[in-house]
Write a protein that holds these residues in place. Sequence first.
Motif, PDB file in Angstrom:
ATOM      1  N   ILE A 122       0.721  -1.185   0.082  1.00  0.00           N
ATOM      2  CA  ILE A 122       0.043   0.010  -0.042  1.00  0.00           C
ATOM      3  C   ILE A 122       1.053   1.291  -0.001  1.00  0.00           C
ATOM      4  CG2 ILE A 122      -2.063  -1.159   0.812  1.00  0.00           C
ATOM      5  CD1 ILE A 122      -0.898   0.647   3.573  1.00  0.00           C
ATOM      6  N   LEU A 125       1.699   1.844  -3.514  1.00  0.00           N
ATOM      7  CA  LEU A 125       0.638   2.299  -4.197  1.00  0.00           C
ATOM      8  C   LEU A 125       0.326   3.816  -4.000  1.00  0.00           C
ATOM      9  CD1 LEU A 125      -2.239   1.961  -5.747  1.00  0.00           C
ATOM     10  CD2 LEU A 125      -3.147   1.619  -3.661  1.00  0.00           C
ATOM     11  N   ASN A 213      -0.361  -6.938  -6.656  1.00  0.00           N
ATOM     12  CA  ASN A 213      -1.758  -7.027  -6.783  1.00  0.00           C
ATOM     13  C   ASN A 213      -2.069  -5.238  -6.632  1.00  0.00           C
ATOM     14  OD1 ASN A 213      -4.447  -7.664  -6.638  1.00  0.00           O
ATOM     15  ND2 ASN A 213      -4.409  -7.860  -4.631  1.00  0.00           N
ATOM     16  N   PHE A 214      -1.312  -4.838  -5.861  1.00  0.00           N
ATOM     17  CA  PHE A 214      -1.663  -3.153  -5.693  1.00  0.00           C
ATOM     18  C   PHE A 214      -1.082  -2.051  -6.621  1.00  0.00           C
ATOM     19  CE2 PHE A 214      -2.790  -5.228  -1.474  1.00  0.00           C
ATOM     20  CZ  PHE A 214      -3.836  -4.351  -1.073  1.00  0.00           C
TER      21      PHE A 214
ATOM     22  N   ILE B  47       2.606   7.061   4.110  1.00  0.00           N
ATOM     23  CA  ILE B  47       1.735   6.432   4.882  1.00  0.00           C
ATOM     24  C   ILE B  47       1.558   6.995   6.247  1.00  0.00           C
ATOM     25  CG2 ILE B  47       1.263   4.220   5.952  1.00  0.00           C
ATOM     26  CD1 ILE B  47       0.738   4.088   2.957  1.00  0.00           C
ATOM     27  N   ILE B 269      -6.261  -3.989   5.915  1.00  0.00           N
ATOM     28  CA  ILE B 269      -5.724  -2.938   5.243  1.00  0.00           C
ATOM     29  C   ILE B 269      -5.878  -2.871   3.712  1.00  0.00           C
ATOM     30  CG2 ILE B 269      -3.357  -2.031   4.787  1.00  0.00           C
ATOM     31  CD1 ILE B 269      -2.354  -3.208   6.995  1.00  0.00           C
ATOM     32  N   PHE B 273      -7.917  -0.211   0.511  1.00  0.00           N
ATOM     33  CA  PHE B 273      -7.429   0.340  -0.709  1.00  0.00           C
ATOM     34  C   PHE B 273      -7.841  -0.205  -1.877  1.00  0.00           C
ATOM     35  CE2 PHE B 273      -4.313   1.463   2.537  1.00  0.00           C
ATOM     36  CZ  PHE B 273      -3.765   2.790   2.136  1.00  0.00           C
ATOM     37  N   GLN B 274      -9.047  -1.412  -1.509  1.00  0.00           N
ATOM     38  CA  GLN B 274      -9.589  -1.751  -2.797  1.00  0.00           C
ATOM     39  C   GLN B 274     -11.105  -1.527  -2.775  1.00  0.00           C
ATOM     40  OE1 GLN B 274      -8.066  -5.796  -2.201  1.00  0.00           O
ATOM     41  NE2 GLN B 274      -6.664  -5.500  -3.947  1.00  0.00           N
ATOM     42  N   TRP B 279      -8.199   5.544   2.393  1.00  0.00           N
ATOM     43  CA  TRP B 279      -6.871   5.446   2.400  1.00  0.00           C
ATOM     44  C   TRP B 279      -6.471   5.768   3.802  1.00  0.00           C
ATOM     45  CZ3 TRP B 279      -3.940   6.713  -2.749  1.00  0.00           C
ATOM     46  CH2 TRP B 279      -4.491   5.847  -3.564  1.00  0.00           C
TER      47      TRP B 279
END
Lengths: 269, 313
Positions: A122, A125, A213-214, B47, B269, B273-274, B279
């Motif tokens: 993440i 991403l 995948n991300f 992040i 998590i 994001f999906q 976020w």
Amino acid sequence: MKPPRSRDLKRYPGFGAVTWACLVFLYGPLLVIALYSFNEIRSITVWGGFSLHWYAKAFNNELIQRSTWNSLVIALCAASMATTLATAAALAVIRHRRFRARETCIGIINLPLMVPEIVTAIASLVFFVLVGIPLGVGSIVLAHTVFCIPFAYLPISARLEGIEGYYEEAAGDLYADSRRAFRHVLLPMLMPGVLAGFMLAFIISLDDFIITNFVAGPGASTLPLAIYGLVRTGLTPEINAVSTLLLLVSVIFVILSCLLGRKRYPAGH
Amino acid sequence: MPSPATPPPRAASEHARARRRLKARALLLSPALLVICGLLVLPLCIIVVYSFLTPGTYGGVVWRFSTESYVQFLFERDLFDDTLAFSPAYLQIYWRSFIQALVATTACFLIGFPTAYYIATLPERKKYMWVLLITVPYWINLLIRTIAMLFLIRNEGPLNHALLFAGLVDAPLKIAYTNIGVGIGLIYTYLPFMVLPLYAAIERFDFRLVEAASDLYARRWTILRRVILPLAMPGVVAGSLLVFIPSLGAFIAPDLLGGGKNLMIGNLIALQFQGSRNWPFGSAAAVILMTIVLCALLVYVRQQSKARLRQLR
């Protein structure tokens, strides 16, 4: 009767059995999936005869073809970059034994191993979106390169540790400048380590699912992504066939890389 | 006493060489360090920043400071009167992940220790063979290994068929899509991580100590517990961390073997994001996971330095 007694002391009852059970546990599921990939019919109770039918079907699947190609290109690029970076870093860290930030540098190189993969995924991403790098094959290559560096670094640095400094000194005594000493003496000796590192990085990139995948974005698919997509719709013998192939590639690469990394210099030592 | 304006020529060349080495080192090291810092350390910092921002309506973030993500982690905000009520839903996911990871680590140790010990006491040739056998599964695609496990243990899978056929069970065992299934998946995935460091620790062990203990009338299992195990401790800690940390953030095993019901931190998590597209909350969940991992690593570092001190003494 001292020797047999001391030998007995080392052994514990049942440890051998656990070890064999461990082996069955690790390989059993893989063998089962490989076996069923050759089953003529879809059933898992009846053996319909040996057949390569599912392999043919997998090969003709356009999605699998495309993603295999993507996977190979990505793995090749990422592994090449990671190996180059790791080799340079290993030369600096191993050849210059003592410098102030040495431990920190080693820590940073190994950092990708310590961060949970989902967090790396993440973070990559978010970073790519923020900086404006389009998601696709390019972003996958970048993310994989970072992740592959410690894997490439491991065998290269191990190999370099095994090569004594006096080979270069001898080259220097024979009037080779440092560049030629590296090119003609150190690099050939280091090559098996570099190759082993490249292969491990290649496998890691080829196998990666979570990060890919991300950062893949909507367009680019790799083989693990394609397999995951297929699994979501149900387990089919076709998946077994692709999995078995990918499994074989990994096994061959790892055994080769282990054999390469094992030989110490000079040979026969 | 006049001090020399220039250092003696020998020192000068020495100095120049040291400078050259420094430059070479920097040149060799900087690409790898820059790539890792730029593409991993910096994103991790981002992040942390994101976890304090406000979620955008369609994913992404709005650049406005907010601690809502962390509040949301513990409390549920009432839609109407904006009051906060304690909600353990997310804590439960972290707790479940923690327990799953702990169980997986313990199980890996219970299987891994005898295995590592057995391999370490084998003759040299066989030893190498076995280490390779344990190493190979580690390099096989995680996804494929999990699929293989799912294929084997699902309700209509070969394992249940064999059990039914043998008359050992009346109805198929429900292992897949349960917490037990996820646990088996984690153990299956990370077992080599436990065996290899344990093996490395036991392999260095001086077996004359066992004889000494035996001469002092220690029994077999006492020797194992009080002599071998303490000396293999660095391997135990390293192996446990190598299993515990990735298990805690596992995504594939709970996703495939848990059937989407038995969420773990990794899935939570990923979802942000999906699916639900929050976020900042996803970032906050990741930051909390990273904090736990950091604590575990600190324990490891402290343990290692303590072991080093003991060696010095």
